[in-house]
Design a protein around this motif. Sequence first.
Motif, short mmCIF file in Angstrom:
data_model
loop_
_atom_site.label_atom_id
_atom_site.label_comp_id
_atom_site.label_asym_id
_atom_site.label_seq_id
_atom_site.Cartn_x
_atom_site.Cartn_y
_atom_site.Cartn_z
N LEU A 1 0.83 -1.21 0.00
CA LEU A 1 0.00 0.00 0.00
C LEU A 1 0.86 1.25 0.00
O LEU A 1 0.57 2.21 -0.73
CB LEU A 1 -0.92 0.02 1.22
CG LEU A 1 -2.31 -0.55 1.04
CD1 LEU A 1 -3.03 -0.60 2.38
CD2 LEU A 1 -3.11 0.22 0.05
N ALA A 2 1.91 1.26 0.81
CA ALA A 2 2.78 2.44 0.89
C ALA A 2 3.40 2.74 -0.47
O ALA A 2 3.39 3.89 -0.93
CB ALA A 2 3.86 2.23 1.95
N GLY B 1 3.30 6.11 -5.14
CA GLY B 1 3.47 6.21 -6.59
C GLY B 1 2.26 6.86 -7.25
O GLY B 1 2.39 7.73 -8.12
N PHE B 2 1.08 6.45 -6.83
CA PHE B 2 -0.15 7.02 -7.38
C PHE B 2 -0.21 8.53 -7.12
O PHE B 2 -0.55 9.31 -8.01
CB PHE B 2 -1.36 6.32 -6.78
CG PHE B 2 -2.67 6.90 -7.21
CD1 PHE B 2 -3.18 6.63 -8.46
CD2 PHE B 2 -3.39 7.73 -6.36
CE1 PHE B 2 -4.39 7.18 -8.87
CE2 PHE B 2 -4.60 8.28 -6.76
CZ PHE B 2 -5.11 8.00 -8.02
N PRO C 1 5.84 20.46 -15.30
CA PRO C 1 6.14 19.66 -14.10
C PRO C 1 7.38 18.80 -14.31
O PRO C 1 7.67 18.37 -15.42
CB PRO C 1 4.88 18.81 -13.92
CG PRO C 1 4.21 18.81 -15.23
CD PRO C 1 4.58 20.08 -15.92
N ALA C 2 8.08 18.56 -13.22
CA ALA C 2 9.31 17.78 -13.29
C ALA C 2 9.02 16.34 -13.70
O ALA C 2 8.09 15.71 -13.19
CB ALA C 2 10.01 17.81 -11.94
N ASP C 3 9.83 15.84 -14.63
CA ASP C 3 9.64 14.47 -15.11
C ASP C 3 9.91 13.42 -14.03
O ASP C 3 9.39 12.32 -14.10
CB ASP C 3 10.55 14.19 -16.31
CG ASP C 3 10.02 14.80 -17.59
OD1 ASP C 3 8.83 15.16 -17.63
OD2 ASP C 3 10.79 14.91 -18.56
N TRP C 4 10.72 13.77 -13.05
CA TRP C 4 11.03 12.78 -12.01
C TRP C 4 9.77 12.33 -11.28
O TRP C 4 9.72 11.20 -10.80
CB TRP C 4 12.06 13.31 -11.01
CG TRP C 4 11.56 14.41 -10.12
CD1 TRP C 4 11.68 15.75 -10.31
CD2 TRP C 4 10.83 14.25 -8.89
NE1 TRP C 4 11.08 16.44 -9.30
CE2 TRP C 4 10.55 15.55 -8.40
CE3 TRP C 4 10.40 13.16 -8.16
CZ2 TRP C 4 9.85 15.76 -7.22
CZ3 TRP C 4 9.69 13.37 -6.98
CH2 TRP C 4 9.43 14.67 -6.52
N MET C 5 8.75 13.20 -11.22
CA MET C 5 7.54 12.84 -10.48
C MET C 5 6.83 11.64 -11.10
O MET C 5 6.50 10.69 -10.41
CB MET C 5 6.60 14.03 -10.38
CG MET C 5 7.13 15.15 -9.53
SD MET C 5 6.04 16.56 -9.53
CE MET C 5 4.99 16.07 -8.18
N TRP C 6 6.59 11.70 -12.39
CA TRP C 6 5.88 10.57 -13.00
C TRP C 6 6.77 9.35 -13.09
O TRP C 6 6.29 8.22 -12.95
CB TRP C 6 5.28 10.94 -14.36
CG TRP C 6 6.24 11.07 -15.50
CD1 TRP C 6 6.81 12.20 -15.97
CD2 TRP C 6 6.71 10.00 -16.34
NE1 TRP C 6 7.62 11.91 -17.04
CE2 TRP C 6 7.58 10.56 -17.28
CE3 TRP C 6 6.50 8.63 -16.37
CZ2 TRP C 6 8.24 9.82 -18.25
CZ3 TRP C 6 7.14 7.88 -17.34
CH2 TRP C 6 8.01 8.47 -18.27
N LYS C 7 8.08 9.54 -13.31
CA LYS C 7 8.99 8.40 -13.40
C LYS C 7 9.06 7.65 -12.06
O LYS C 7 8.94 6.42 -12.02
CB LYS C 7 10.37 8.85 -13.83
CG LYS C 7 10.43 9.30 -15.28
CD LYS C 7 11.79 9.82 -15.64
CE LYS C 7 11.82 10.31 -17.08
NZ LYS C 7 13.12 10.88 -17.43
N TRP C 8 9.25 8.39 -10.97
CA TRP C 8 9.28 7.76 -9.66
C TRP C 8 7.91 7.20 -9.28
O TRP C 8 7.81 6.16 -8.62
CB TRP C 8 9.78 8.74 -8.59
CG TRP C 8 11.27 8.78 -8.53
CD1 TRP C 8 12.09 9.70 -9.12
CD2 TRP C 8 12.12 7.84 -7.88
NE1 TRP C 8 13.40 9.39 -8.87
CE2 TRP C 8 13.44 8.25 -8.11
CE3 TRP C 8 11.89 6.69 -7.14
CZ2 TRP C 8 14.54 7.55 -7.61
CZ3 TRP C 8 12.98 5.99 -6.64
CH2 TRP C 8 14.29 6.43 -6.88
N GLY C 9 6.86 7.90 -9.70
CA GLY C 9 5.51 7.41 -9.42
C GLY C 9 5.26 6.06 -10.06
O GLY C 9 4.74 5.14 -9.42
#
Length: 130
Positions: free
Chosen positions: A45-46, A51-52, A79-87
């Motif tokens: 869940l975490a 990620g979501f 928006p920074a690409d790292w957000m969706w990549k890490w998500g």
Amino acid sequence: DAVPSSRPKTFSRTRVATAIIMNLTATPGLGSLMCGRKWAGLGQLAFSVTGFCLIMVWMLKLIYRSTMVQMEEPAPAAPADWMWKWGVLLFGIGWLWSLVTSLSLWREAKAAEQTMKANVPPKITDENKF
């Protein structure tokens, strides 16, 4: 007071199938929690919720930026690409972990069902041959 058993609780294949569907199609970790895998479920869940949330924040920022551009207003930076990549990475870890847990639960339920079938005594038939 009953002493708790050190043996993990086993569930029917129907309940485990429901947990697997929850784990793999709804929210990774919920099905694991439903079958008593507390730490695995919380970890799944975490990862999946974090990620979501990262993906959603990235999407909302992108939508806001696109809206400002369409309205010919000053647009914030993309928006920074790292957000969706890490998500995606974090959600994927949570999902894969829930897949492994789901397979483990399925094997346990299947083995428990086989054990239950092996322990069933033979059926007594009513033969009226007096």
